[in-house]
Scaffold this active site. Structure first.
Site, PDB file in Angstrom:
ATOM      1  N   GLU A 171      31.586  40.381  38.080  1.00 29.34           N
ATOM      2  CA  GLU A 171      30.903  40.052  36.824  1.00 29.34           C
ATOM      3  C   GLU A 171      29.755  39.095  37.086  1.00 29.34           C
ATOM      4  OE1 GLU A 171      30.201  37.541  33.156  1.00 29.34           O
ATOM      5  OE2 GLU A 171      30.773  36.986  35.185  1.00 29.34           O
ATOM      6  N   GLU A 172      29.981  38.165  38.007  1.00 27.53           N
ATOM      7  CA  GLU A 172      28.982  37.138  38.282  1.00 27.53           C
ATOM      8  C   GLU A 172      27.722  37.695  38.944  1.00 27.53           C
ATOM      9  OE1 GLU A 172      29.160  34.420  36.957  1.00 27.53           O
ATOM     10  OE2 GLU A 172      31.215  33.695  36.800  1.00 27.53           O
ATOM     11  N   ASP A 200      36.189  35.261  28.249  1.00 28.26           N
ATOM     12  CA  ASP A 200      35.443  34.718  29.382  1.00 28.26           C
ATOM     13  C   ASP A 200      35.171  33.246  29.107  1.00 28.26           C
ATOM     14  OD1 ASP A 200      33.792  34.192  31.504  1.00 28.26           O
ATOM     15  OD2 ASP A 200      32.364  35.800  31.101  1.00 28.26           O
TER      16      ASP A 200
END
Length: 439
Positions: A171-172, A200
């Protein structure tokens, strides 16, 4: 949370998702699941959630201090979560993809049972940045989703909808894992997704309580839950479109979620509302080496973990066939000025034959710090006024209640209004929701 992707998904996209159906329906939609016959969600153990965070911290510590994509710490994190789900009776799938020259992993866990054509998903990203262990970002969301899934198993919960949980990789690096999942999901399978819930960063040390402003039914589910706790919420804007709900939203899946804040600074008004320190970031350790188990606010983590379970239970329960009644609902926030003029929230009733019933259910959800200041009325289409609450309730906060009104002399179709006026100084609030239920 990744903050490198475009800042905001357009309102047009949200309307497109609404038009495609999903959980929200139309202005005359069926009532959200979680009404009559729904099973209340059990309390999620804060101790268990924190133990998952301790395990993720240990994994990071043993693997170079992080759990980033392509690193040993991430694979160990996936293996840790998968082992717990396998032991709990889930059917797990490890999906692989390639990003930045390294293998990435998504973990998908399906709970047996439920209507396979109506799937509710809840997910979070499991990877950290390379700078640290990523315990708030996003061990917090991952641990809460994991404990919710384990509680489903522990209680033997059998909802009407099929439950699916997910932990995303990379995701990062730009939502890589969730994009891969959505892009490779056949169109027929996408159509079965009736909602995706994203979590998140939900344990920020200087927390706020933010709700995604996306699917109206999902949004209202979270807002009503926090209103019941007496905790005000705000619409999430800091990371909107920057986490794993975005790929789902972009293909028309109804989405929603929670967020406790990253590197934006808490304002004085927010500190007065939620406590904490104004002029300081919600998470001073965002994307840093100090994002460890010491970087968690237990109260925020506890409240948000319970909200995860509440949404999963509420939105997955209930009949999968249309109810016989009709619900007309407005979930738009309407500010109630302190000691000021009356405001209204309106719904337009259509398609109901004849007069309104003698047992018209009027759902009122008002967030306010002193309910004894409020006069609340139902206004019929012809202007007739039905008093619901006249400065009652004393020093208690909020009005979250369903009133029964004999409206049998009123034509059903037309514009009905909830009118709210604050008649004294010093306390503020807003209309969180208003709905009429016709049996």
């Amino acid at each position: 949370m990744n903050l490198s992707v475009p800042r905001r998904v357009t309102a047009a996209a949200a309307l497109a998702a609404l038009a495609l159906g999903g959980l929200a329906g139309t202005s005359a939609s069926a009532a959200p699941a979680g009404g009559a016959g729904a099973t209340a969600a059990p309390d999620i153990s804060l101790a268990n959630v924190k133990q998952h965070l301790t395990s993720l911290q240990s994994i990071a510590t043993s693997n170079g201090g992080n759990r980033a994509h392509g690193r040993a710490g991430y694979k160990a994190s996936i293996d840790f979560v998968k082992a717990k789900l396998d032991a709990a009776g889930y059917t797990t799938t490890l999906q692989t993809f390639t990003s930045s020259g390294a293998t990435g992993y998504n973990l998908i866990a399906d709970w047996p049972g439920g209507d396979p054509n109506q799937v509710l998903m809840a997910g979070s990203h499991l990877d950290s940045v390379a700078a640290g262990a990523g315990i708030n970002d996003n061990g917090s969301g991952s641990a809460a989703v994991l404990e919710t899934a384990l509680t489903v198993s522990r209680t033997g919960y059998q909802p009407s909808k099929h439950l699916r949980f997910a932990w995303w990789g990379a995701e990062e690096l730009g939502l890589v894992g969730s994009k891969y999942y959505v892009n490779n999901l056949p169109t027929t399978e996408r159509a079965k997704l009736k909602g995706y819930l994203n979590f998140d960063m939900i344990g920020s040390p200087n927390p706020g309580y933010f709700v995604y402003d996306d699917d109206p039914t999902i949004e209202q589910t979270f807002k009503s839950y926090f209103a019941g706790l007496g905790v005000p919420t705000e619409i999430e804007t800091e990371g909107d479109g920057r986490s794993d709900h975005a790929p789902f939203k972009n293909v028309g899946v109804p989405v929603g979620g929670l967020f406790s804040g990253a590197d934006y600074v808490k304002t004085a008004a927010q500190a007065q509302k939620w406590g904490g320190t104004s002029g300081q970031a919600f998470d001073r350790c965002y994307h840093s080496s100090c994002d460890t188990t010491a970087n968690i606010n237990d109260t925020a983590l506890d409240r948000n973990s319970d909200a995860v379970a509440h949404a999963v239970w509420t939105l997955s329960a209930g009949s999968t066939t249309p109810p016989t009644g009709k619900v007309f609902e407005n979930t738009a926030d309407v500010a109630v000025p302190d000691n000021g003029a009356a405001v209204t929230s309106s719904v337009t009733v259509t398609g109901v034959t004849g007069n309104a019933p003698a047992n018209l259910a009027v759902g009122v959800d008002i967030v306010h710090t002193y309910r004894g200041d409020l006069i609340v009325d139902l206004i019929a289409p012809d202007g007739s006024v039905y008093s619901l609450s006249n400065r009652s309730g004393g020093s208690a906060d909020n009005i979250v209640q369903t009133y029964t009104v004999d409206a049998s002399t009123e034509v059903a179709n037309g514009v009905w209004k909830l009118r709210v006026q604050d008649k004294a100084a010093a306390d503020t609030g807003y209309v969180n929701g208003f709905k009429l239920t016709f049996p």
